[in-house]
Write a protein that holds these residues in place. Structure first.
Motif, short mmCIF file in Angstrom:
data_model
loop_
_atom_site.label_atom_id
_atom_site.label_comp_id
_atom_site.label_asym_id
_atom_site.label_seq_id
_atom_site.Cartn_x
_atom_site.Cartn_y
_atom_site.Cartn_z
N THR A 184 -17.20 67.35 1.90
CA THR A 184 -17.92 66.68 0.81
C THR A 184 -17.10 65.51 0.28
O THR A 184 -17.64 64.42 0.02
N ALA A 187 -17.32 62.71 2.62
CA ALA A 187 -18.58 61.98 2.44
C ALA A 187 -18.43 60.93 1.34
O ALA A 187 -18.91 59.80 1.47
N CYS A 188 -17.75 61.31 0.24
CA CYS A 188 -17.48 60.33 -0.83
C CYS A 188 -16.66 59.17 -0.28
O CYS A 188 -16.93 57.99 -0.57
N GLN A 190 -16.53 58.13 2.78
CA GLN A 190 -17.29 57.34 3.74
C GLN A 190 -18.32 56.43 3.09
O GLN A 190 -18.69 55.41 3.68
N ILE A 191 -18.78 56.79 1.90
CA ILE A 191 -19.62 55.84 1.16
C ILE A 191 -18.84 54.55 0.93
O ILE A 191 -19.34 53.44 1.17
N ASP A 255 -22.04 59.85 9.77
CA ASP A 255 -21.44 60.16 8.47
C ASP A 255 -22.41 59.86 7.33
O ASP A 255 -22.50 60.61 6.35
N LEU A 256 -23.11 58.75 7.45
CA LEU A 256 -24.07 58.38 6.41
C LEU A 256 -25.21 59.39 6.33
O LEU A 256 -25.74 59.66 5.25
N ILE A 259 -23.96 62.15 4.23
CA ILE A 259 -23.97 61.73 2.83
C ILE A 259 -25.35 61.93 2.22
O ILE A 259 -25.49 62.48 1.11
N ALA A 273 -25.77 53.70 -0.52
CA ALA A 273 -25.60 54.44 0.73
C ALA A 273 -26.85 54.35 1.59
O ALA A 273 -26.76 54.22 2.82
#
Length: 303
Positions: A184, A187-188, A190-191, A255-256, A259, A273
């Motif tokens: 998680t 994911a932050c 990767q944004i 990855d997106l 997210i 995103a």
């Protein structure tokens, strides 16, 4: 042949044997950093030549042969990790044959937080395997220089036991909670990465369309608030128009997707995103999915 035991002063509190599966662009430098500290390491890769090229480790012929107390996987997504478990050549058979009852399986790839949490529950329930999700940030340069950031999720005791190992190839290790929490946080991360790559690509496209010198533009950006690790590591790609290798656009799009999966579960709308996801969908649809994600520049200029 018996696997050499790690010396306690090298890795206090860890399990006595370590393997790394997946010696690609990230896995290979991680392996070299572990070996550089004198830690015995078993290696496995689908293309054995890549594992042998590292030197210093013991190359296994199968995941079963590589089954150790701690198994690091550096693979693109969770299905590739799951595929290593089963069959006569799989990790489960290897752990059984070696008498290893409670191995730690580390997932260093960027995976779905929801899927890895479910996977961890199944592994613990069915086979006594403890899964730690520990995605990486810092790119291949960070891996080479042993300054990765590792965001970990998993049982505290398990994360504590592998943290000294993680510190051989990272500069930051933080546990955020149970398995899935690390992914998680990734994911932050990767944004920010995807948005920064896209923003810089747009800036370079605007500069190029205005007949400006991209190196000079980047020098100005690097001296102000627009500076970033992305610019430092990736800036030459736009100058040289070289988008081969690196972190692929299709992985960025994967990855997106994770997210947006998390956002949906939490009831959040992430407009930036979503916009970046659309841009990378266009890039992949145009046939550029295997290029470095900085190649989004080509998609922007094509429009």
């Amino acid at each position: 042949m018996q696997t050499p035991r790690l010396e306690q002063q090298q890795l206090p509190g860890t399990y006595p044997s370590v393997a790394l599966l997946g010696t690609g662009p990230m896995g290979a430098p991680i392996a070299r950093n572990i070996l550089r500290h004198g830690v015995p390491l078993t290696l496995w890769n689908r293309t054995p030549e890549k594992a042998r090229a590292i030197g210093g480790g013991t190359v296994a012929d199968s995941p079963a042969e590589a089954a150790r107390d701690v198994v690091l996987t550096v693979l693109p997504d969770l299905p590739q990790v799951e595929a290593l478990l089963h069959g006569g050549d799989g990790l489960l058979e290897g752990w059984r044959a070696a008498g290893i009852q409670h191995p730690i399986l580390v997932v260093h790839g960027t995976v779905s937080p929801v899927a890895v949490a479910d996977f961890a529950a199944k592994c613990q329930r069915s086979w006594g395997v403890v899964v730690v999700d520990a995605p990486l940030s810092g790119g291949t340069i960070g891996a080479e220089e042993a300054r990765l950031s590792i965001m970990a999720g998993g049982p505290r005791e398990a994360v504590d036991r592998v943290t000294p190992l993680f510190e051989l190839y990272s500069s930051t290790v933080v546990r955020f909670g149970d398995t899935g929490a690390g992914s998680t946080v990734k994911a932050c991360n990767q944004i920010v990465v995807a948005a920064t790559v896209t923003a810089l690509a747009e800036a370079m496209a605007l500069a190029a369309g205005s007949n400006l010198d991209l190196e000079k533009v980047q020098a100005v950006l690097a001296g102000g608030l627009a500076n970033s690790e992305v610019l430092a590591q990736k800036g030459r790609r736009w100058v040289e128009q070289d988008f081969d290798g690196g972190g692929s656009a299709k992985n960025q799009l994967k990855d997106l997707g994770f997210i947006m999966e998390i956002a949906g579960q939490t009831g959040l709308k992430l407009p930036l995103a979503a916009c970046v996801q659309n841009a990378f969908e266009d890039m992949v649809a145009a046939g550029d999915g295997d290029l470095d994600h900085t190649g989004i520049y080509r998609t922007i200029r094509a429009h």
